[in-house]
Design an enzyme around this catalytic site. Structure first.
Site, PDB file in Angstrom:
ATOM      1  N   CYS A 126      35.028  38.509  31.390  1.00  0.00           N
ATOM      2  CA  CYS A 126      34.464  37.457  32.262  1.00  0.00           C
ATOM      3  C   CYS A 126      35.468  36.930  33.279  1.00  0.00           C
ATOM      4  O   CYS A 126      35.092  36.246  34.231  1.00  0.00           O
ATOM      5  CB  CYS A 126      33.954  36.302  31.417  1.00  0.00           C
ATOM      6  SG  CYS A 126      32.704  36.824  30.237  1.00  0.00           S
ATOM      7  N   ASN A 158      25.083  33.927  31.235  1.00  0.00           N
ATOM      8  CA  ASN A 158      26.479  34.351  31.371  1.00  0.00           C
ATOM      9  C   ASN A 158      26.505  35.729  32.031  1.00  0.00           C
ATOM     10  O   ASN A 158      26.179  36.729  31.399  1.00  0.00           O
ATOM     11  CB  ASN A 158      27.135  34.391  29.985  1.00  0.00           C
ATOM     12  CG  ASN A 158      28.598  34.797  30.047  1.00  0.00           C
ATOM     13  OD1 ASN A 158      29.089  35.232  31.092  1.00  0.00           O
ATOM     14  ND2 ASN A 158      29.287  34.665  28.936  1.00  0.00           N
ATOM     15  N   HIS A 198      33.552  29.307  34.920  1.00  0.00           N
ATOM     16  CA  HIS A 198      32.777  30.425  34.367  1.00  0.00           C
ATOM     17  C   HIS A 198      31.533  29.853  33.697  1.00  0.00           C
ATOM     18  O   HIS A 198      31.600  28.874  32.942  1.00  0.00           O
ATOM     19  CB  HIS A 198      33.642  31.176  33.355  1.00  0.00           C
ATOM     20  CG  HIS A 198      32.892  32.232  32.613  1.00  0.00           C
ATOM     21  ND1 HIS A 198      32.002  33.075  33.226  1.00  0.00           N
ATOM     22  CD2 HIS A 198      32.887  32.575  31.289  1.00  0.00           C
ATOM     23  CE1 HIS A 198      31.475  33.891  32.326  1.00  0.00           C
ATOM     24  NE2 HIS A 198      32.002  33.612  31.151  1.00  0.00           N
TER      25      HIS A 198
HETATM   26  N1  COA Z   1      17.891  31.172  18.346  1.00  0.00           N
HETATM   27  C1  COA Z   1      17.747  30.438  17.236  1.00  0.00           C
HETATM   28  N2  COA Z   1      18.706  30.310  16.309  1.00  0.00           N
HETATM   29  C2  COA Z   1      19.858  30.955  16.544  1.00  0.00           C
HETATM   30  C3  COA Z   1      20.079  31.745  17.680  1.00  0.00           C
HETATM   31  C4  COA Z   1      19.035  31.838  18.599  1.00  0.00           C
HETATM   32  N3  COA Z   1      19.132  32.559  19.724  1.00  0.00           N
HETATM   33  N4  COA Z   1      21.325  32.258  17.631  1.00  0.00           N
HETATM   34  C5  COA Z   1      21.886  31.811  16.505  1.00  0.00           C
HETATM   35  N5  COA Z   1      21.011  31.029  15.843  1.00  0.00           N
HETATM   36  C6  COA Z   1      21.176  30.354  14.572  1.00  0.00           C
HETATM   37  C7  COA Z   1      22.271  30.942  13.730  1.00  0.00           C
HETATM   38  O1  COA Z   1      21.777  32.050  13.024  1.00  0.00           O
HETATM   39  C8  COA Z   1      22.608  29.780  12.816  1.00  0.00           C
HETATM   40  O2  COA Z   1      21.676  29.735  11.795  1.00  0.00           O
HETATM   41  P1  COA Z   1      22.148  29.425  10.291  1.00  0.00           P
HETATM   42  O3  COA Z   1      22.759  28.055  10.328  1.00  0.00           O
HETATM   43  O4  COA Z   1      20.876  29.508   9.519  1.00  0.00           O
HETATM   44  O5  COA Z   1      23.137  30.491   9.931  1.00  0.00           O
HETATM   45  C9  COA Z   1      22.367  28.562  13.695  1.00  0.00           C
HETATM   46  O6  COA Z   1      21.592  29.018  14.812  1.00  0.00           O
HETATM   47  C10 COA Z   1      23.624  27.917  14.204  1.00  0.00           C
HETATM   48  O7  COA Z   1      24.481  28.898  14.678  1.00  0.00           O
HETATM   49  P2  COA Z   1      25.868  28.515  15.299  1.00  0.00           P
HETATM   50  O8  COA Z   1      26.633  29.758  15.533  1.00  0.00           O
HETATM   51  O9  COA Z   1      26.503  27.424  14.530  1.00  0.00           O
HETATM   52  O10 COA Z   1      25.415  27.856  16.676  1.00  0.00           O
HETATM   53  P3  COA Z   1      26.323  27.234  17.769  1.00  0.00           P
HETATM   54  O11 COA Z   1      25.977  25.820  17.944  1.00  0.00           O
HETATM   55  O12 COA Z   1      27.760  27.599  17.578  1.00  0.00           O
HETATM   56  O13 COA Z   1      25.820  28.012  19.062  1.00  0.00           O
HETATM   57  C11 COA Z   1      26.509  29.792  20.482  1.00  0.00           C
HETATM   58  C12 COA Z   1      25.936  29.410  19.120  1.00  0.00           C
HETATM   59  C13 COA Z   1      26.662  31.315  20.519  1.00  0.00           C
HETATM   60  C14 COA Z   1      25.550  29.338  21.543  1.00  0.00           C
HETATM   61  C15 COA Z   1      27.878  29.089  20.668  1.00  0.00           C
HETATM   62  O14 COA Z   1      28.698  29.319  19.545  1.00  0.00           O
HETATM   63  C16 COA Z   1      28.589  29.558  21.898  1.00  0.00           C
HETATM   64  O15 COA Z   1      28.173  29.296  22.998  1.00  0.00           O
HETATM   65  N6  COA Z   1      29.729  30.238  21.735  1.00  0.00           N
HETATM   66  C17 COA Z   1      30.448  30.753  22.871  1.00  0.00           C
HETATM   67  C18 COA Z   1      29.801  32.023  23.346  1.00  0.00           C
HETATM   68  C19 COA Z   1      30.313  32.446  24.687  1.00  0.00           C
HETATM   69  O16 COA Z   1      30.378  31.657  25.584  1.00  0.00           O
HETATM   70  N7  COA Z   1      30.648  33.731  24.793  1.00  0.00           N
HETATM   71  C20 COA Z   1      31.109  34.287  26.008  1.00  0.00           C
HETATM   72  C21 COA Z   1      32.447  33.756  26.350  1.00  0.00           C
HETATM   73  S1  COA Z   1      32.972  34.429  27.828  1.00  0.00           S
END
Ligand code: COA
Length: 322
Positions: A113, A279, A249
């Site tokens: 990214c 993203n 970003h």
């Molecule tokens: N829809 C519904 N539920 C979802 C889901 C979706 N698309 N994706 C994940 N979940 C669920 C998970 O399975 C988890 O369920 P569980 O508690 O039963 O295991 C729950 O939601 C919470 O997951 P969690 O990982 O704690 O959520 P979060 O608040 O951390 O959000 C992201 C997840 C991926 C949005 C967040 O971690 C994030 O933005 N991370 C950075 C990613 C990023 O920017 N990557 C590129 C960088 S360049």
């Protein structure tokens, strides 16, 4: 002293739009979950036969038009992408040929990214060294072709697109400072498991898809983006109150909000496109820049800080007077 300055901007987004409601039909998710956790509402997705170089060419044409330059004036092409058309020749050569740009250095840069920031910083150095006088810089990504569309953890996050700029020498700033960084100890938190010399046989199978530890990426992204922004402002002797715009970003609205908070920057000074594009990896910053230039928010002479963070991890920032 010679500075480098962005002389024009352009962008391209694929025609096909996938909304959160469309995704509800593909994986077990909801519009509400995606919006509240990521800020994304819709994303553009390349057609099956649409490639990253197709998007680069379209974005470049817009940037060339807005800068008032023709193909024969361009003497360097630098493209940040992790989803090039081919393993080789590099994508910049493909784009050079299609645009009719004369023989010149053509560099494909792979920094996930952060690809556009790495590419822009490279162009800046060549211009300051008087080794280039008109550089086409692009961040582009056809990242939806690397996504596992049955994995709700990742497929809701990403989108495709390309953003381009033309960079030229200038007597006044211009780009004031660039900061690049990377730390490979985080390589397992966000990666794509197939490469030219590694597990190539898995290409096209279910095992070839973006792997991500979302929560860990989130934490490192927030602290790194905050640090790189502060370091850049400190190195340039600029107070954060002087900033007109932060163009971060566009990975996740919560990462962006946390970064703005660390900088004490009101969200009114932050360009946001994550809701419309998702993203788009290396395309994210130049897409946001072009959006804000064309809608009149980012104006000539304003102080703009661009920053990005991605797999590796890699990170970087560019501080400039637009
Ligand atoms: N829809 C519904 N539920 C979802 C889901 C979706 N698309 N994706 C994940 N979940 C669920 C998970 O399975 C988890 O369920 P569980 O508690 O039963 O295991 C729950 O939601 C919470 O997951 P969690 O990982 O704690 O959520 P979060 O608040 O951390 O959000 C992201 C997840 C991926 C949005 C967040 O971690 C994030 O933005 N991370 C950075 C990613 C990023 O920017 N990557 C590129 C960088 S360049």
């Amino acid at each position: 002293m010679t500075y480098s300055k962005i002389a024009g901007t352009g962008r391209y987004l694929p025609e096909k739009i996938l909304t959160n409601f469309d995704l509800e039909k593909i994986v077990d998710t909801t519009d509400e979950w995606i919006r509240t956790r990521t800020g994304v509402e819709r994303r553009h997705v390349c057609a099956d036969d649409e490639t990253t170089s197709d998007m680069c060419v379209a974005a470049a044409k817009e940037a060339m038009e807005s800068a008032g330059v023709t193909a024969d004036e361009i003497d360097m092409v630098v493209i940040g992408t992790t989803s090039p058309d081919l393993i080789f020749p590099n994508i910049a050569t493909l784009v050079q040929h299609r645009l009719g740009i004369p023989a010149c250095p053509c560099i494909g840069m792979e920094a996930a990214c952060t690809g556009f920031i790495y590419a822009l910083s490279t162009a800046d150095k060549y211009i300051k060294a008087s080794e280039a006088s008109c550089v086409l810089v692009i961040g582009a990504e056809c990242i939806t072709k690397l996504v596992d569309w049955s994995d709700r953890n990742t497929c809701v996050l990403f989108g495709d697109g390309a953003g381009a700029v033309i960079v030229k020498p200038s007597d006044e700033p211009g780009i004031m400072s660039c900061h690049l960084g990377a730390d490979g100890q985080y390589k397992d938190l966000l990666y794509y498991p197939v490469g030219a010399s590694n597990k190539l046989e898995k290409a096209g199978t279910d095992e070839a898809a973006i792997m991500m530890s979302g929560r860990d990426v989130f934490k490192v992204a927030v602290s790194t983006l905050g640090d790189v922004a502060s370091d850049t402002l400190n190195a340039a002797g600029i107070d954060k109150e002087e900033l007109d715009w932060l163009i971060p970003h566009q990975a996740n609205i919560r990462i962006i909000q946390a970064t703005a908070k660390r900088l004490d920057l009101p969200m009114e000074k932050v360009i946001l496109t994550v809701q419309d594009h998702g993203n788009t990896s290396a395309a994210s910053v130049p897409l946001a820049l072009d959006t804000a230039v064309r809608d009149g928010r980012v104006k000539r002479g304003q102080l703009v800080l661009m920053e990005a963070f991605g797999g590796g991890f890699t990170w970087g920032s560019v501080l400039m007077r637009f």
